[in-house]
Design a protein around this motif. Structure first.
Motif, short mmCIF file in Angstrom:
data_model
loop_
_atom_site.label_atom_id
_atom_site.label_comp_id
_atom_site.label_asym_id
_atom_site.label_seq_id
_atom_site.Cartn_x
_atom_site.Cartn_y
_atom_site.Cartn_z
N GLY A 142 1.33 25.57 20.31
CA GLY A 142 2.31 25.61 21.40
C GLY A 142 1.86 26.56 22.48
O GLY A 142 0.74 27.09 22.46
N MET A 143 2.74 26.78 23.43
CA MET A 143 2.43 27.68 24.54
C MET A 143 2.19 29.10 24.03
O MET A 143 2.82 29.53 23.06
N SER A 144 1.28 29.81 24.65
CA SER A 144 0.94 31.16 24.22
C SER A 144 2.18 32.00 24.02
O SER A 144 3.04 32.09 24.90
N PRO A 145 2.33 32.64 22.85
CA PRO A 145 3.54 33.43 22.56
C PRO A 145 3.67 34.67 23.44
O PRO A 145 4.70 35.35 23.39
N TYR A 146 2.66 34.96 24.24
CA TYR A 146 2.73 36.10 25.15
C TYR A 146 3.43 35.77 26.48
O TYR A 146 3.81 36.67 27.22
N ILE A 147 3.57 34.49 26.78
CA ILE A 147 4.08 34.08 28.09
C ILE A 147 5.61 34.19 28.13
O ILE A 147 6.28 33.92 27.14
N TYR A 148 6.15 34.55 29.29
CA TYR A 148 7.60 34.68 29.46
C TYR A 148 8.22 33.35 29.88
O TYR A 148 8.71 33.18 31.00
N LEU A 149 8.19 32.39 28.95
CA LEU A 149 8.82 31.09 29.14
C LEU A 149 9.50 30.71 27.83
O LEU A 149 9.12 31.19 26.76
N SER A 150 10.49 29.82 27.90
CA SER A 150 11.28 29.49 26.71
C SER A 150 10.43 28.90 25.60
O SER A 150 10.59 29.27 24.42
N HIS A 151 9.52 27.96 25.91
CA HIS A 151 8.67 27.37 24.88
C HIS A 151 7.85 28.44 24.19
O HIS A 151 7.68 28.42 22.96
N ALA A 152 7.34 29.38 24.97
CA ALA A 152 6.52 30.45 24.42
C ALA A 152 7.36 31.40 23.56
O ALA A 152 6.90 31.88 22.52
N LYS A 153 8.59 31.67 23.98
CA LYS A 153 9.45 32.56 23.19
C LYS A 153 9.77 31.93 21.84
O LYS A 153 9.80 32.62 20.82
N ILE A 154 10.02 30.62 21.83
CA ILE A 154 10.29 29.93 20.57
C ILE A 154 9.05 30.01 19.66
O ILE A 154 9.17 30.24 18.45
N HIS A 155 7.88 29.82 20.25
CA HIS A 155 6.63 29.93 19.50
C HIS A 155 6.52 31.32 18.88
O HIS A 155 6.18 31.48 17.70
N SER A 156 6.83 32.34 19.67
CA SER A 156 6.78 33.72 19.18
C SER A 156 7.75 33.95 18.03
O SER A 156 7.39 34.55 17.00
N LEU A 157 8.99 33.48 18.17
CA LEU A 157 9.99 33.64 17.12
C LEU A 157 9.53 33.01 15.81
O LEU A 157 9.66 33.60 14.73
N ILE A 158 8.99 31.80 15.91
CA ILE A 158 8.56 31.07 14.71
C ILE A 158 7.36 31.76 14.07
O ILE A 158 7.31 31.90 12.83
N LEU A 159 6.41 32.19 14.87
CA LEU A 159 5.23 32.87 14.33
C LEU A 159 5.62 34.11 13.53
O LEU A 159 5.15 34.33 12.41
N LYS A 160 6.48 34.94 14.11
CA LYS A 160 6.90 36.16 13.44
C LYS A 160 7.63 35.84 12.13
O LYS A 160 7.39 36.47 11.10
N ASP A 161 8.51 34.85 12.19
CA ASP A 161 9.28 34.51 10.99
C ASP A 161 8.38 33.96 9.89
O ASP A 161 8.55 34.30 8.70
N LEU A 162 7.42 33.12 10.24
CA LEU A 162 6.49 32.59 9.25
C LEU A 162 5.66 33.71 8.63
O LEU A 162 5.39 33.73 7.43
N PHE A 163 5.24 34.65 9.46
CA PHE A 163 4.45 35.78 8.98
C PHE A 163 5.25 36.61 7.98
O PHE A 163 4.75 36.94 6.89
#
Length: 401
Positions: free
Chosen positions: A7-28
């Protein structure tokens, strides 16, 4: 379980990227072996680390932890590049985050991988309808999480009930009390693009007779965008009376600290989002958590939010929070929704009068059901369903020559 996200880079300040960030952290933190493939990742800003062999390696870092990150190389065919990455990581599941049309090539990737792989899609979907040429690809999906009911209804007829789930991303709860302030403050959080309609909002508010109104636009005005926002401010607010921009540097890769952004929301009466589509409406959910009233374009997830608010606040109708739109077909045979400026003016005046008249809104039940924790729980549950599902093998009969 080994999971690779795309997905979109989890560092970017956009909704798709924020969702990617949330999922990555939770999976980790759920003890999966996880890595991510990132689109739109700025390798000149987010610099790599050197491994023991002096090779550059990228990571998504958070809370003293880090997850391997592979920037998607757009000079290559994405299918070939993703195939090469998955050959290295050899995951059990690829989890894509984005619009359905963003990842159609995963079908080809799955076909050519030596080891079978499951495909779970978090459909932060903004395009509609499903293109007739791409409907067959739905059958290659092992599971779908939809972030709005419009997308859910589009895809539900093509999958079994176990394979698809509607789940709103929502927001974290905010326990800080609303700030007391004078005047009538409205806020927009959007990109400097045509799709977020910032000029429409600026012009419409300059034309209505609300002397106590103040408009704050939280936008990436320091990035190259579709508009010269400073010029538009001079045009629609030549005296500098009611329009303001961020007082710090804000871009798609460098934004306000979260606590400072929440302080802005706590000082706002109405949160406006007139984007031409609304896949997840994260910014609106965040504003609700801070006690703001929403005014939104009548699209996908915005409609869901308006109905949920009206359900818990019978003194309001859902249409009071929605600006009428006209459908317009764009490239790819998809539709966008163009808000009507006159209806926007009428709706903002109505909410202004009700807010000043002492009306209140109750969001408690909405925030209890639509939040990050519930969304991530649904993602984890779908991962288990996908893990235990049986892949479908399609065999084509060939006639003898």
């Amino acid at each position: 379980m080994k999971i690779v996200t795309l997905g979109m880079s989890p560092y970017i300040y956009l909704s798709h990227a924020k969702i990617h960030s949330l999922i990555l952290k939770d999976l980790f933190f759920s003890h999966h072996q996880v890595a991510c493939i990132a689109t739109g990742h700025d390798t000149t800003y987010f610099l790599p680390e050197l491994d023991k062999d002096n090779h550059p390696r990228y990571y998504y870092q958070f809370d003293q932890h880090k997850v391997p990150l592979v920037p998607l190389n757009h000079t290559k065919d994405p299918a070939i590049h993703v195939y090469e990455i998955l050959k290295v990581f050899s995951p059990d599941i690829i989890l894509t985050i984005g619009d359905f049309n963003d990842h159609l090539y995963i079908k080809a990737v799955k076909m050519f991988l030596d080891n079978p792989i499951k495909w779970l899609a978090v459909l932060v979907n903004y395009s509609y309808p499903i293109n007739e040429k791409n409907k067959e690809i739905i059958q290659d999906l092992d599971g779908i999480i939809c972030t709005n009911s419009f997308t859910f209804k589009m895809f539900q007829p093509h999958l079994s009930t176990k394979q698809i789930k509607l789940s709103y991303v929502g927001s974290t709860k905010n326990e800080t009390e609303k700030s007391q302030h004078s005047g009538f403050k409205v806020m927009v959080c959007g990109k400097n693009t045509q799709g977020d309609n910032l000029p429409l909002i600026m012009q419409a508010l300059s034309e209505i007779n609300l002397p106590d109104i103040n408009l704050y636009l939280h936008t990436n005005m320091f990035d190259q965008g579709d508009y010269d926002l400073n010029l538009l401010k001079e045009r629609f607010d030549p005296q500098g009376l009611f329009i303001s921009f961020p007082d710090k540097y804000v871009s798609l890769i460098d934004g306000y600290p979260e606590n400072e952004y929440l302080e802005k929301l706590l000082n706002i009466d109405i949160f406006i989002n007139l984007s031409v589509n609304s896949a997840s409406a994260i910014s609106v959910f965040e504003s609700l958590a801070c006690g703001c009233w929403p005014l939104m374009s009548n699209t996908a997830c915005h409609r869901d939010i308006a109905h949920l608010i009206a359900k818990n606040n019978p003194q309001f109708k859902s249409d009071e929070f929605l600006v009428n739109c006209t459908e317009w077909m764009v490239r790819g045979e998809n539709y966008i929704n163009i808000p009507h400026p006159q209806d926007f003016k009428e709706k903002i005046k109505n909410l202004h009068d009700k807010k000043k008249g002492g009306s209140t809104l109750n969001y408690q039940e909405l925030l209890n059901t639509c939040n990050h924790s519930s969304f991530l729980k649904d993602v984890r549950n779908m991962i288990e369903i996908v893990k235990n599902s049986n892949s479908t093998l399609c065999v084509e009969n060939l006639e003898e020559i």
